[in-house]
Scaffold this motif. Sequence first.
Motif, PDB file in Angstrom:
ATOM      1  N   CYS A 284       0.685  -0.904  -0.170  1.00  0.00           N
ATOM      2  CA  CYS A 284       0.006  -0.116  -0.167  1.00  0.00           C
ATOM      3  C   CYS A 284       1.299   1.850   0.446  1.00  0.00           C
ATOM      4  N   ASP A 285       0.664   2.370  -0.646  1.00  0.00           N
ATOM      5  CA  ASP A 285       1.067   3.134  -0.854  1.00  0.00           C
ATOM      6  C   ASP A 285       0.900   4.420   0.166  1.00  0.00           C
ATOM      7  N   SER A 286       1.778   5.178   0.984  1.00  0.00           N
ATOM      8  CA  SER A 286       1.458   6.098   2.265  1.00  0.00           C
ATOM      9  C   SER A 286       0.415   6.873   2.005  1.00  0.00           C
ATOM     10  N   GLY A 287      -0.635   6.590   2.610  1.00  0.00           N
ATOM     11  CA  GLY A 287      -1.361   7.297   3.582  1.00  0.00           C
ATOM     12  C   GLY A 287      -2.780   6.026   3.103  1.00  0.00           C
ATOM     13  N   THR A 288      -2.524   5.145   2.987  1.00  0.00           N
ATOM     14  CA  THR A 288      -3.620   3.883   3.036  1.00  0.00           C
ATOM     15  C   THR A 288      -2.899   2.270   3.025  1.00  0.00           C
ATOM     16  N   TYR A 289      -3.671   2.032   3.549  1.00  0.00           N
ATOM     17  CA  TYR A 289      -3.895   0.566   4.148  1.00  0.00           C
ATOM     18  C   TYR A 289      -4.843  -0.762   3.635  1.00  0.00           C
ATOM     19  N   MET A 290      -4.282  -1.663   3.969  1.00  0.00           N
ATOM     20  CA  MET A 290      -5.275  -3.233   3.387  1.00  0.00           C
ATOM     21  C   MET A 290      -5.110  -3.248   5.025  1.00  0.00           C
ATOM     22  N   ASN A 291      -6.812  -3.687   5.549  1.00  0.00           N
ATOM     23  CA  ASN A 291      -6.264  -4.183   6.865  1.00  0.00           C
ATOM     24  C   ASN A 291      -6.922  -6.252   6.488  1.00  0.00           C
ATOM     25  N   GLN A 292      -7.011  -6.647   5.689  1.00  0.00           N
ATOM     26  CA  GLN A 292      -7.751  -7.731   5.069  1.00  0.00           C
ATOM     27  C   GLN A 292      -7.132  -8.400   3.883  1.00  0.00           C
ATOM     28  N   PRO A 293      -6.772  -9.589   3.277  1.00  0.00           N
ATOM     29  CA  PRO A 293      -6.379 -10.751   3.007  1.00  0.00           C
ATOM     30  C   PRO A 293      -8.110  -9.950   1.500  1.00  0.00           C
ATOM     31  N   ASN A 294      -6.836  -9.921   0.208  1.00  0.00           N
ATOM     32  CA  ASN A 294      -7.672  -9.594  -0.648  1.00  0.00           C
ATOM     33  C   ASN A 294      -7.497  -9.168  -1.979  1.00  0.00           C
ATOM     34  N   GLY A 295      -7.905  -9.076  -3.373  1.00  0.00           N
ATOM     35  CA  GLY A 295      -8.144  -9.506  -4.186  1.00  0.00           C
ATOM     36  C   GLY A 295      -8.504  -7.613  -4.978  1.00  0.00           C
ATOM     37  N   LEU A 296      -8.033  -6.776  -4.361  1.00  0.00           N
ATOM     38  CA  LEU A 296      -8.479  -5.250  -4.607  1.00  0.00           C
ATOM     39  C   LEU A 296      -7.569  -4.890  -5.801  1.00  0.00           C
ATOM     40  N   LYS A 297      -7.691  -3.960  -6.138  1.00  0.00           N
ATOM     41  CA  LYS A 297      -7.151  -3.336  -7.129  1.00  0.00           C
ATOM     42  C   LYS A 297      -6.506  -2.081  -6.214  1.00  0.00           C
ATOM     43  N   LYS A 298      -6.594  -1.622  -5.351  1.00  0.00           N
ATOM     44  CA  LYS A 298      -5.789  -0.292  -4.428  1.00  0.00           C
ATOM     45  C   LYS A 298      -6.578  -0.319  -2.522  1.00  0.00           C
ATOM     46  N   CYS A 299      -5.782   0.425  -1.854  1.00  0.00           N
ATOM     47  CA  CYS A 299      -5.685   0.220  -0.873  1.00  0.00           C
ATOM     48  C   CYS A 299      -6.783   0.950  -0.571  1.00  0.00           C
ATOM     49  N   PHE A 300      -7.522   1.117   1.251  1.00  0.00           N
ATOM     50  CA  PHE A 300      -7.917   1.894   1.636  1.00  0.00           C
ATOM     51  C   PHE A 300      -7.528   3.744   1.715  1.00  0.00           C
ATOM     52  N   SER A 301      -8.362   4.508   1.799  1.00  0.00           N
ATOM     53  CA  SER A 301      -7.127   5.757   2.108  1.00  0.00           C
ATOM     54  C   SER A 301      -7.573   5.616   3.726  1.00  0.00           C
ATOM     55  N   CYS A 302      -6.220   6.178   4.542  1.00  0.00           N
ATOM     56  CA  CYS A 302      -6.212   6.401   5.721  1.00  0.00           C
ATOM     57  C   CYS A 302      -7.341   7.408   5.881  1.00  0.00           C
ATOM     58  N   SER A 303      -8.305   7.279   7.597  1.00  0.00           N
ATOM     59  CA  SER A 303      -9.067   8.276   7.801  1.00  0.00           C
ATOM     60  C   SER A 303      -7.943   9.364   8.640  1.00  0.00           C
ATOM     61  N   SER A 304      -9.173  10.632   8.672  1.00  0.00           N
ATOM     62  CA  SER A 304      -8.434  11.735   8.915  1.00  0.00           C
ATOM     63  C   SER A 304      -9.196  12.262  10.577  1.00  0.00           C
ATOM     64  N   CYS A 305      -7.950  12.930  11.373  1.00  0.00           N
ATOM     65  CA  CYS A 305      -8.552  13.537  12.615  1.00  0.00           C
ATOM     66  C   CYS A 305      -8.097  14.601  12.756  1.00  0.00           C
ATOM     67  N   VAL A 306      -9.367  15.273  12.371  1.00  0.00           N
ATOM     68  CA  VAL A 306      -9.314  16.634  11.799  1.00  0.00           C
ATOM     69  C   VAL A 306     -10.154  17.791  13.430  1.00  0.00           C
ATOM     70  N   ALA A 307      -8.848  18.190  13.986  1.00  0.00           N
ATOM     71  CA  ALA A 307      -8.957  19.083  15.230  1.00  0.00           C
ATOM     72  C   ALA A 307      -9.847  19.734  15.339  1.00  0.00           C
ATOM     73  N   ASP A 308     -10.326  20.535  13.860  1.00  0.00           N
ATOM     74  CA  ASP A 308     -11.497  21.521  14.052  1.00  0.00           C
ATOM     75  C   ASP A 308     -12.827  21.093  15.188  1.00  0.00           C
ATOM     76  N   ASN A 309     -12.382  19.405  14.133  1.00  0.00           N
ATOM     77  CA  ASN A 309     -13.582  18.612  14.394  1.00  0.00           C
ATOM     78  C   ASN A 309     -13.343  17.519  15.973  1.00  0.00           C
ATOM     79  N   GLY A 310     -12.431  18.389  16.829  1.00  0.00           N
ATOM     80  CA  GLY A 310     -12.565  18.132  18.054  1.00  0.00           C
ATOM     81  C   GLY A 310     -12.139  16.728  18.315  1.00  0.00           C
ATOM     82  N   LEU A 311     -10.837  16.087  17.113  1.00  0.00           N
ATOM     83  CA  LEU A 311     -10.458  14.863  16.611  1.00  0.00           C
ATOM     84  C   LEU A 311      -8.424  15.090  17.429  1.00  0.00           C
ATOM     85  N   LEU A 312      -8.135  14.087  17.332  1.00  0.00           N
ATOM     86  CA  LEU A 312      -6.614  14.464  17.361  1.00  0.00           C
ATOM     87  C   LEU A 312      -6.202  12.424  17.144  1.00  0.00           C
ATOM     88  N   VAL A 313      -5.519  12.521  16.985  1.00  0.00           N
ATOM     89  CA  VAL A 313      -5.002  11.108  16.423  1.00  0.00           C
ATOM     90  C   VAL A 313      -4.091  10.792  17.316  1.00  0.00           C
TER      91      VAL A 313
END
Length: 171
Positions: free
Chosen positions: A66-95
Amino acid sequence: MRNLPEDMLWASLVFAVLVAVFSGPGSCCDPQEYRTQAGECCPMCHEGTFVQSDCTPFSGTRCRPCDSGTYMNQPNGLKKCFSCSSCVADNGLLVWQKCTNKTDTVCDVLNGFFCKSLAEDTGCSMAEKHKRCTAGQRTKEPGTDRIDTECEDCPMGFFSHFGMNCTRWTM
């Protein structure tokens, strides 16, 4: 050779067609395989990787990390990885935990916020600022990272300017 009755002949023909359709390429892949667009069964890629090219009669599935900023959490036959979620501070979230090639980002809440939507594997996905008690109220229960502040009205003969504590009226 004996002649089969016409009904048995038709039944045999239908059975042969069904066997050909349901046992042909791609009919039912093993649990560790995926079906290609061509209907072939290919070995899956591991966690942290995705399919770069499908298997052929001469080679296995080609997987790529998987490229940086993406992940794959299971065995798969997919053509691309999932995008990583963001923790937006303006929405009250932190990593809480950074995204890796095998796991999504896990978010938690900033001080002064509580989680409105909590997922087991990705943490908090939606936070809200703790409410502030108004004049004439006091804080019954302070907010935590999982529940909002609870306010209650001051009893008769008491007041509160800032919504914190109730004070007795003096004459």
